[in-house]
Design a protein around this motif. Structure first.
Motif, short mmCIF file in Angstrom:
data_model
loop_
_atom_site.label_atom_id
_atom_site.label_comp_id
_atom_site.label_asym_id
_atom_site.label_seq_id
_atom_site.Cartn_x
_atom_site.Cartn_y
_atom_site.Cartn_z
N ILE A 224 -4.97 1.57 -0.78
CA ILE A 224 -5.48 1.11 0.53
C ILE A 224 -6.98 1.33 0.60
N ALA A 225 -7.41 2.56 0.26
CA ALA A 225 -8.84 2.87 0.36
C ALA A 225 -9.66 1.96 -0.55
N THR A 226 -9.15 1.71 -1.75
CA THR A 226 -9.87 0.85 -2.68
C THR A 226 -9.99 -0.57 -2.13
N ALA A 227 -8.88 -1.08 -1.57
CA ALA A 227 -8.92 -2.44 -1.01
C ALA A 227 -9.88 -2.51 0.17
N ALA A 228 -10.05 -1.40 0.88
CA ALA A 228 -10.94 -1.39 2.04
C ALA A 228 -12.39 -1.10 1.65
N GLY A 229 -12.65 -0.95 0.33
CA GLY A 229 -14.03 -0.73 -0.12
C GLY A 229 -14.44 0.73 -0.14
N HIS A 230 -13.45 1.63 -0.11
CA HIS A 230 -13.76 3.07 -0.12
C HIS A 230 -12.97 3.77 -1.22
N THR A 231 -13.10 3.28 -2.43
CA THR A 231 -12.39 3.89 -3.57
C THR A 231 -12.68 5.39 -3.60
N LEU A 270 -1.31 7.18 10.52
CA LEU A 270 -0.54 6.29 9.63
C LEU A 270 -0.47 4.84 10.09
N GLY A 271 -0.41 4.61 11.41
CA GLY A 271 -0.35 3.22 11.90
C GLY A 271 -1.56 2.43 11.44
N ASP A 272 -2.75 2.99 11.66
CA ASP A 272 -3.98 2.28 11.27
C ASP A 272 -4.06 2.14 9.75
N GLU A 276 -4.29 -1.31 7.66
CA GLU A 276 -5.31 -1.64 6.64
C GLU A 276 -4.63 -2.25 5.41
N ALA A 277 -3.50 -1.65 5.01
CA ALA A 277 -2.77 -2.17 3.84
C ALA A 277 -2.34 -3.61 4.10
N ASP A 278 -1.80 -3.86 5.28
CA ASP A 278 -1.35 -5.22 5.62
C ASP A 278 -2.52 -6.20 5.57
N LYS A 279 -3.66 -5.73 6.15
CA LYS A 279 -4.85 -6.60 6.20
C LYS A 279 -5.27 -7.05 4.80
N HIS A 280 -5.13 -6.13 3.84
CA HIS A 280 -5.60 -6.44 2.48
C HIS A 280 -4.46 -6.84 1.54
N GLY A 281 -3.25 -6.99 2.08
CA GLY A 281 -2.12 -7.41 1.25
C GLY A 281 -1.71 -6.37 0.21
N VAL A 282 -1.85 -5.08 0.56
CA VAL A 282 -1.46 -4.01 -0.39
C VAL A 282 -0.05 -3.54 -0.04
N PRO A 283 0.90 -3.61 -0.96
CA PRO A 283 2.26 -3.14 -0.64
C PRO A 283 2.32 -1.62 -0.59
N VAL A 284 2.79 -1.07 0.54
CA VAL A 284 2.84 0.40 0.69
C VAL A 284 4.19 0.81 1.28
N PRO A 285 5.29 0.60 0.55
CA PRO A 285 6.60 0.86 1.15
C PRO A 285 6.82 2.32 1.56
#
Ligand SMILES: NC(=O)C1=CN([C@@H]2O[C@H](COP(=O)(O)OP(=O)(O)OC[C@H]3O[C@@H](n4cnc5c(N)ncnc54)[C@H](OP(=O)(O)O)[C@@H]3O)[C@@H](O)[C@H]2O)C=CC1
Ligand SMILES: CC(C)(CO)C(=O)C(=O)O
Length: 303
Positions: A224-231, A270-272, A276-285
């Motif tokens: 999630i962090a990587t997809a949001a530009g904060h690796t 966790l909600g936010d 973020e995962a949804d926004k970037h299409g990252v699967p986080v089951p």
């Protein structure tokens, strides 16, 4: 340097209490019940280094007598809206506002209210709770604050000195936004694992599949962090991986709140994060399941 701590709970009480014990000019903005308890019992900090007791100066909403140099916000995310109304008279043209909250949503709220030059970033690392007497209990020797301007520009020396040498670790950071993201990755992972399993990290890792579960949560959070530009930087990755694989009874504040039947910061932590995962299409089951679990807990307790 006049410092106002908003909230005298686990984090505000700890860091503000240490500063007060070190002779700094600290006032706590508290609500009436906490003001009464602090007036009668004082503010006590207990932990690995023993017990420290101070008689703190307190104000309640409506009693703020003018601007402070630094305002440290130490309320839970669900208390921020009202706290921002209550603390507003403490914020003058050159006040610095430093939040200790977990998550990131409060950054936008504070910038919206106070502007980017007064609303700074902040991170605290501590394992602490209030006990039944309202005393702050610090569970480990960890006690660290870092703070900085959101644009990374220099922190004036008087602000650094305000927090320095007061019995905890304090740092001015030129990368505070990245620091906050890395803290979010760590805390969201720890909070998700401990609340979903209703167990300490040590207990999770001793159970069949526990290690793999922790590793999956950590991998999702880093994605999630990587997809949001904060690796997360290498040091943050190793803190996360070591933290989630420890055999120690490590917990998160959200787990302790849940076990005590208190409200939890499900949306901000966790909600936010899942959004973020949804926004970037990252699967986080695994993280999504942890969020659903917290949402059910919150709905059952009525908030
Ligand atoms: N506890 C921990 O170990 C850690 C917590 N954090 C984060 O720090 C933040 C604060 O958590 P924590 O200190 O544990 O929370 P606590 O619940 O222990 O303390 C929050 C305090 O805020 C007070 N408060 C709420 N609204 C107001 C208001 N309008 N005016 C004055 N006081 C107010 C509450 O007072 P009242 O008594 O009146 O309800 C309460 O004492 C959270 O975002 C948390 O996730 C970060 C690192 C570690
Ligand atoms: C990361 C950790 C565990 C310590 O600061 C925390 O922030 C929390 O428990 O809320």
């Amino acid at each position: 340097m006049r410092i106002l701590f908003v909230g005298a709970g686990a984090t505000g009480g700890y860091f503000g209490g240490r500063l007060a014990a070190a002779g700094r000019d600290v006032t706590f903005l508290v609500r009436p019940a906490r003001a009464a308890s602090l007036a009668s019992r004082g503010l006590r900090l207990t932990g690995p280094d023993g017990t420290t007791s101070v008689r703190p100066r307190t104000v309640t909403a409506g009693q703020i007598d003018g601007p402070y140099d630094v305002v440290v916000i130490a309320v839970k995310s669900y208390g921020l809206e009202q706290a921002m109304i209550d603390l507003a008279p403490a914020v003058g043209p050159s006040t610095v506002v430093i939040p200790l909250l977990n998550g990131m949503r409060h950054v936008d709220e504070l910038v919206g209210a106070f502007g980017p030059s007064r609303a700074w970033g902040g991170v605290c690392m501590i394992h602490a709770s209030l006990d039944e007497h309202g005393d702050v209990v610090q569970m480990t020797g960890l006690h660290r604050i870092s703070f900085g301007r959101l644009d990374g520009s220099d922190v004036p020396a008087p602000i650094v000195e305000a927090f320095d040498g007061a019995g905890f670790d304090a740092f001015a950071s030129p990368t505070i936004v990245q620091d906050m993201w890395e803290k979010w990755v760590f805390l969201a992972s720890l909070g998700a694992a401990t609340t979903l399993m209703r167990a300490t990290v040590g207990d999770i890792n001793r159970a069949p599949g526990g290690n793999a579960f922790g590793a999956r949560i950590a991998a999702e959070a880093m994605a999630i962090a990587t997809a949001a530009g904060h690796t997360p930087r290498p040091a943050a990755v190793s803190v996360l991986q070591n933290g989630l694989s420890t055999d120690q009874p490590m917990t998160s504040s959200m787990y302790r709140d849940m076990m005590a039947g208190l409200p939890v910061e499900a949306e901000a932590i966790l909600g936010d994060f899942v959004a973020e995962a949804d926004k970037h299409g990252v699967p986080v089951p695994a993280l999504a399941a942890a969020y659903t679990n917290l949402a059910i807990y919150s709905a059952k307790r009525g908030g």
